[in-house]
Design a protein around this motif. Sequence first.
Motif, PDB file in Angstrom:
ATOM      1  N   GLY A  80       1.083  -1.382  -0.303  1.00  0.00           N
ATOM      2  CA  GLY A  80       0.303  -0.425   0.110  1.00  0.00           C
ATOM      3  C   GLY A  80       1.208   1.116   0.153  1.00  0.00           C
TER       4      GLY A  80
ATOM      5  N   SER B 266       1.322  -6.605   5.492  1.00  0.00           N
ATOM      6  CA  SER B 266      -0.459  -6.900   4.968  1.00  0.00           C
ATOM      7  C   SER B 266       0.585  -8.197   4.665  1.00  0.00           C
ATOM      8  CB  SER B 266      -0.642  -5.717   3.959  1.00  0.00           C
ATOM      9  OG  SER B 266      -0.310  -4.864   4.259  1.00  0.00           O
TER      10      SER B 266
ATOM     11  N   GLN C 124      -6.437  -2.924   3.420  1.00  0.00           N
ATOM     12  CA  GLN C 124      -5.520  -1.664   3.454  1.00  0.00           C
ATOM     13  C   GLN C 124      -6.167  -0.817   2.205  1.00  0.00           C
ATOM     14  OE1 GLN C 124      -1.536  -2.337   3.308  1.00  0.00           O
ATOM     15  NE2 GLN C 124      -0.922  -0.178   4.080  1.00  0.00           N
TER      16      GLN C 124
ATOM     17  N   ASP D 136      -6.377  -3.856   8.889  1.00  0.00           N
ATOM     18  CA  ASP D 136      -4.361  -3.162   8.302  1.00  0.00           C
ATOM     19  C   ASP D 136      -4.757  -2.458   8.191  1.00  0.00           C
ATOM     20  OD1 ASP D 136      -2.578  -5.277   5.324  1.00  0.00           O
ATOM     21  OD2 ASP D 136      -2.236  -2.848   7.034  1.00  0.00           O
TER      22      ASP D 136
HETATM   23 MG   LIG Z   1       0.279  -3.091   4.057  1.00  0.00          MG
END
Ligand SMILES: [Mg+2]
Lengths: 218, 218
Positions: free
Chosen positions: A142, B45, B90, B164
């Motif tokens: 991300g 993640s 996320q 997340d």
């Molecule tokens: Mg992540």
Amino acid sequence: VVTLKNIWKSYLMGTVKLTVLKGVSLEITRGEMVAIVGKSGSGKSTLMNILGCLDVPDSGEYILDGRDVAKLSDDQLAEVRNRKIGFVFQNFNLLPRMSALENVEVPLLYAGYHQAQERAFHALEKVGLADRVKHEPGQLSGGQRQRVAIARALVTSPEMILADEPTGNLDTRTGIEVMEFFKMLNKEGATIIVVTHDTETAEYCSRIIKIEDGAVAL
Amino acid sequence: VVTLKNIWKSYLMGTVKLTVLKGVSLEITRGEMVAIVGKSGSGKSTLMNILGCLDVPDSGEYILDGRDVAKLSDDQLAEVRNRKIGFVFQNFNLLPRMSALENVEVPLLYAGYHQAQERAFHALEKVGLADRVKHEPGQLSGGQRQRVAIARALVTSPEMILADEPTGNLDTRTGIEVMEFFKMLNKEGATIIVVTHDTETAEYCSRIIKIEDGAVAL
Ligand SMILES: [Mg+2]
Ligand SMILES: Nc1ncnc2c1ncn2[C@@H]1O[C@H](COP(=O)(O)OP(=O)(O)OP(=O)(O)O)[C@@H](O)[C@H]1O
Ligand SMILES: Nc1ncnc2c1ncn2[C@@H]1O[C@H](COP(=O)(O)OP(=O)(O)OP(=O)(O)O)[C@@H](O)[C@H]1O
Ligand SMILES: [Mg+2]
């Protein structure tokens, strides 16, 4: 360089009218670095889309570099968006089938720059992604996608940078790397507007503009 | 309730093998609330996807509630994912053609709960979105989408919550509202694992696990 006068913006949902910006007025001088803060849902991204010439207010004036944005032709608006402004989107808006490097090259190719690949690589290097240039967005974390979006916005060294939550997915140290990149461009003359919820990010800015109840809080 | 032993995970990109998790071992007891921290791109993640039974490690053991996850049937895994675990992604992963309310109802309908609409509304209320229930994701701000994802993960009061970066797009006050919701569920017995870059969010947790160089930092 930026003057907003009494900007109003609503969304229509069937018969319901949701008014988000209720007379926003502000001035940002050339070379300033300001932070825009406010609660989630207060209208910051809506405001940024108007500043970035990606959306049009319902009423009010937007004077950019002395020109009334409402009076610009489609070509002139495209010119402003592609050459004058670098926009970091809150949800990144990366092209999924292209690598990080190709994503960052896009604005350079649009604007007819030479050595697009070298410049794109250099921007990715500045945000710590030199070893991820071949990855597509789906092969990135991300915070890495966020940094590709940042590199893409900054790669043409635009006069005005609009960054919507640029450090939301970054740890403190990586966020600092990114803000140091912004600070360097600001020193070189870029006007920078950052929407942020993060105090450390806001501390890079010389002024904080707070959006509350659809207008600039006094 | 969670035991990871020597978890390894790599990604294959053509001929290149990128090893992300290099022998992660950890234990989380029932009812604990822990934070997972680490640099952007460090593997958090990836680890969460394994904990959530959404991905499989290349090697190593995952014991969940005394059962070896690798030995569970597809039906048993689906049961774990739908009834035992609540996952906040996320990047939210909301269904774009459904309203916020409908999005939050989905896990309830899957698990055969009654009064799905009421429960979904109540969860949205807890994250401050009572007045946004009819909006689709495209009609919501970034932080509002994040809160819909949170409400959806929490609406079945799952035994284990994996979140997340749940506050990445939220201002401080809204982030506190969300963490108070988590804290309440933790008091009621839920085990909670939060990946976060935000110190205030991490402060709600009794322990911090740091991921560094693909393993748990000592
Ligand atoms: Mg992540
Ligand atoms: N297309 C739309 N239709 C209806 N309402 C909308 C639409 N887009 C946004 N909104 C609403 O407008 C308000 C402002 O949205 P905006 O995205 O500008 O907020 P924001 O300040 O950027 O929030 P955040 O900090 O969560 O990103 C929100 O309350 C949102 O629900
Ligand atoms: N499908 C994939 N193929 C190749 N590499 C991948 C893939 N998905 C993730 N990666 C790489 O694996 C590493 C770990 O990714 P992960 O998403 O777990 O990081 P993270 O700790 O969650 O980061 P962030 O804090 O930025 O969200 C990253 O360096 C990323 O580039
Ligand atoms: Mg926003």
